[in-house]
Scaffold this active site. Structure first.
Site, mmCIF file in Angstrom:
data_model
loop_
_atom_site.group_PDB
_atom_site.id
_atom_site.type_symbol
_atom_site.label_atom_id
_atom_site.label_comp_id
_atom_site.label_asym_id
_atom_site.label_seq_id
_atom_site.Cartn_x
_atom_site.Cartn_y
_atom_site.Cartn_z
ATOM 1 N N GLY A 1 2.663 71.221 11.399
ATOM 2 C CA GLY A 1 2.378 72.640 11.633
ATOM 3 C C GLY A 1 1.040 72.904 12.290
ATOM 4 N N SER B 1 4.792 67.791 15.172
ATOM 5 C CA SER B 1 5.399 66.908 14.169
ATOM 6 C C SER B 1 6.916 67.072 14.187
ATOM 7 C CB SER B 1 4.855 67.221 12.776
ATOM 8 O OG SER B 1 5.296 68.493 12.333
ATOM 9 N N HIS C 1 2.131 78.157 27.706
ATOM 10 C CA HIS C 1 3.096 79.260 27.863
ATOM 11 C C HIS C 1 3.723 79.248 29.267
ATOM 12 C CE1 HIS C 1 2.630 81.379 24.015
ATOM 13 N NE2 HIS C 1 1.390 80.934 24.048
ATOM 14 N N SER D 1 11.797 62.264 2.838
ATOM 15 C CA SER D 1 10.515 62.366 3.540
ATOM 16 C C SER D 1 9.370 62.092 2.574
ATOM 17 C CB SER D 1 10.338 63.761 4.147
ATOM 18 O OG SER D 1 8.981 63.932 4.545
ATOM 19 N N ASP E 1 7.877 69.242 24.047
ATOM 20 C CA ASP E 1 7.528 68.357 22.949
ATOM 21 C C ASP E 1 8.405 67.112 22.924
ATOM 22 O OD1 ASP E 1 6.013 70.544 22.470
ATOM 23 O OD2 ASP E 1 7.027 71.149 20.626
HETATM 24 P P1 ADP Z 1 4.605 71.287 14.602
HETATM 25 O O1 ADP Z 1 5.771 70.717 15.324
HETATM 26 O O2 ADP Z 1 3.572 71.828 15.529
HETATM 27 O O3 ADP Z 1 3.991 70.356 13.605
HETATM 28 P P2 ADP Z 1 6.667 73.011 13.635
HETATM 29 O O4 ADP Z 1 6.674 74.275 12.845
HETATM 30 O O5 ADP Z 1 7.354 72.999 14.937
HETATM 31 O O6 ADP Z 1 5.132 72.560 13.795
HETATM 32 O O7 ADP Z 1 7.321 71.854 12.786
HETATM 33 C C1 ADP Z 1 6.898 71.611 11.474
HETATM 34 C C2 ADP Z 1 8.123 71.426 10.589
HETATM 35 O O8 ADP Z 1 8.758 70.174 10.926
HETATM 36 C C3 ADP Z 1 7.786 71.313 9.134
HETATM 37 O O9 ADP Z 1 7.696 72.579 8.542
HETATM 38 C C4 ADP Z 1 8.958 70.514 8.609
HETATM 39 O O10 ADP Z 1 10.095 71.351 8.447
HETATM 40 C C5 ADP Z 1 9.272 69.574 9.763
HETATM 41 N N1 ADP Z 1 8.601 68.259 9.607
HETATM 42 C C6 ADP Z 1 7.777 67.667 10.493
HETATM 43 N N2 ADP Z 1 7.385 66.448 10.055
HETATM 44 C C7 ADP Z 1 7.984 66.267 8.858
HETATM 45 C C8 ADP Z 1 7.987 65.202 7.893
HETATM 46 N N3 ADP Z 1 7.287 64.092 8.081
HETATM 47 N N4 ADP Z 1 8.740 65.378 6.773
HETATM 48 C C9 ADP Z 1 9.451 66.501 6.576
HETATM 49 N N5 ADP Z 1 9.479 67.520 7.442
HETATM 50 C C10 ADP Z 1 8.763 67.429 8.569
HETATM 51 MG MG MG Z 2 7.095 71.811 16.573
#
Ligand code: ADP
Ligand code: MG
Length: 419
Positions: A119, A124, A32, A65, A174
């Site tokens: 998530g 990701s 944060h 995806s 990130d």
């Molecule tokens: P984090 O970045 O911590 O994993 P976020 O909520 O910021 O969590 O991002 C997750 C979102 O990114 C998913 O809900 C989806 O929309 C997208 N995402 C990430 N990786 C993929 C993937 N391999 N295929 C499709 N969507 C993805």
């Molecule tokens: Mg994220």
């Protein structure tokens, strides 16, 4: 990587022009602090998102995806804030942001496949953006991967994609991690100036610390699953004798969004009351004075977290440079306590994973990421990893929570072309 190529062939009927990948990340310390102009210290994970891509002569984006099993098609002219909806916004948004920055970008056929848990607070979303951004840079000859300055510009485009097209209010940590990290190093990022420094974080001592993020074939191969990264790194023969264990708690707390905004406004209010541009400007030496001037106790606790956390990032960098892992562990513990008690963004699952890891012999452990779920990290003697995993699993089972996922990680490489 073979899976992404095979899938691409099935979906689009021809081989991709190339395959690019970008890593997830975990923040060692500095939570944060980004929106307070502070310091963060992420490493790139061995888990990566692959993007198999072919350029198109027209302005259509087609993206599949493996994780969603879904094809989305969108004309680049139709991309903008809130369009398209859903996960494809992270992909389309990157092309949109590159165009907005003046780059000549056409359509793409893209297939993505990710080993980054989605998530889990391991980013990701940035891995997805940066893998596609790396592909676009090479396929449209933008040259953004050539050096850190170009990579920083690509990171900025990926941030715009996430903030403006996907509508997720995040800082730039990130995307910077996914594009600027080097193997065997953590990335010290100054969120005020954008300046970065590479800080040795080579627990495995396998020589990857000298590798540059843009070179291929250094053992952090794209598509590493959590399991294979784990077995490679958890061998007792690590040079430091220590490993970093990540626990994805798989806890989902819907509180998350409103709380993030509330913390940000509290920090802005505290900075305004203190007459500074951001809480970064409060010198730790003057903290008591500053706290006495604030109008209420909640603001005092939020401010204390931010100011002490930024100081802990600096102390952690010094401890890593000195090879003092015991001190790194103490800083992890202090960071967790501050996030739990002063910033109030931890949750029962994060606290339980941290306490179980400590009980199994961790030098230190803390929640990482925004909080209210997501992941924690623990710095452990290599020989204690199995005990820690068992203790964490048992703590969760006892309370009837979903089984968490634990895996050992090493500091991986930034986005690159793999094939
Ligand atoms: P984090 O970045 O911590 O994993 P976020 O909520 O910021 O969590 O991002 C997750 C979102 O990114 C998913 O809900 C989806 O929309 C997208 N995402 C990430 N990786 C993929 C993937 N391999 N295929 C499709 N969507 C993805
Ligand atoms: Mg994220």
């Amino acid at each position: 990587m073979t899976r992404v190529v095979d899938t691409h062939r099935l979906v689009f009927g021809s081989d991709p022009e190339g395959v690019w990948s970008a890593p997830g990340r975990v923040n060692l310390i500095g939570e944060h602090t980004d929106y307070n102009d502070g310091l963060v210290l992420p490493i790139a994970l061995p888990q990566r998102t692959d993007a198999a891509c072919s350029p198109r002569a027209d302005d259509l984006l087609r993206v599949w995806s493996v994780q969603t099993d879904e094809l989305v098609e969108v004309a680049l002219a139709d991309v903008g804030p809130g369009r398209p909806e859903g996960w494809a916004a992270y992909v389309a948004g990157v092309l949109w942001a590159l165009r907005a920055a003046g780059h000549e970008v056409r359509g793409l056929d893209v297939t993505v496949d990710s080993a980054v848990p989605v998530g889990a607070g391991l980013s990701s979303s940035a891995a997805l953006e940066c893998a596609v951004g790396a592909a676009a840079s090479d396929l449209f000859s933008l040259g953004l991967l050539a050096d850190d300055a170009g990579r920083a510009r690509l990171a900025a485009a990926c941030v715009r994609a996430e903030n403006e097209v996907a509508g997720a209010p995040t800082g730039g940590m990130d995307q910077s991690a996914a594009l600027l990290c080097r193997a065997g190093h953590a990335l010290l990022l100054d969120c005020r100036s954008g300046a970065t420094e590479q800080v040795p974080f080579d627990l495995a001592g396998d020589g990857t610390a000298s590798g540059h993020g843009t070179t291929a074939g250094d053992g952090s191969a794209s598509g590493d699953s959590a399991a294979s990264a784990d077995s490679a790194a958890s061998a007792d023969s690590t040079a430091s004798g220590h490993v970093l264990l990540v626990t994805d708690t798989r806890a989902e707390h819907s509180l998350n969004d409103g709380q993030y905004g509330e913390r940000r406004s509290s920090c802005e209010q505290a900075a305004a009351e203190l007459g500074v541009a951001a809480l970064r400007d409060v010198d730790p030496k003057d903290l008591d004075d500053a706290l006495a001037r604030l109008s209420d106790d909640v603001l005092r606790r939020r401010t204390r977290h931010i100011v002490t956390e930024i100081a802990r990032v600096q102390a952690c960098v010094e401890a890593l440079r000195a090879g003092d892992l015991a001190e790194v562990g103490r800083l992890f513990d202090a960071s967790h306590a501050s996030l739990r008690d002063d910033y109030e963004v931890s949750c029962a699952e994060l606290d339980a994973s941290v306490e179980a890891a400590r009980g199994a012999g961790a030098l230190g452990a803390r929640m990482t990421g925004g909080g209210f779920g997501g992941s924690s990290i623990a710095l452990l003697p290599a020989g204690a990893v199995d005990d820690a995993k068992r203790a964490i699993a048992a703590a969760f089972a006892e309370r009837g929570w979903r089984e968490p996922r634990c895996f050992v990680v090493t500091a991986g490489v930034a986005a690159r072309r793999d094939a």
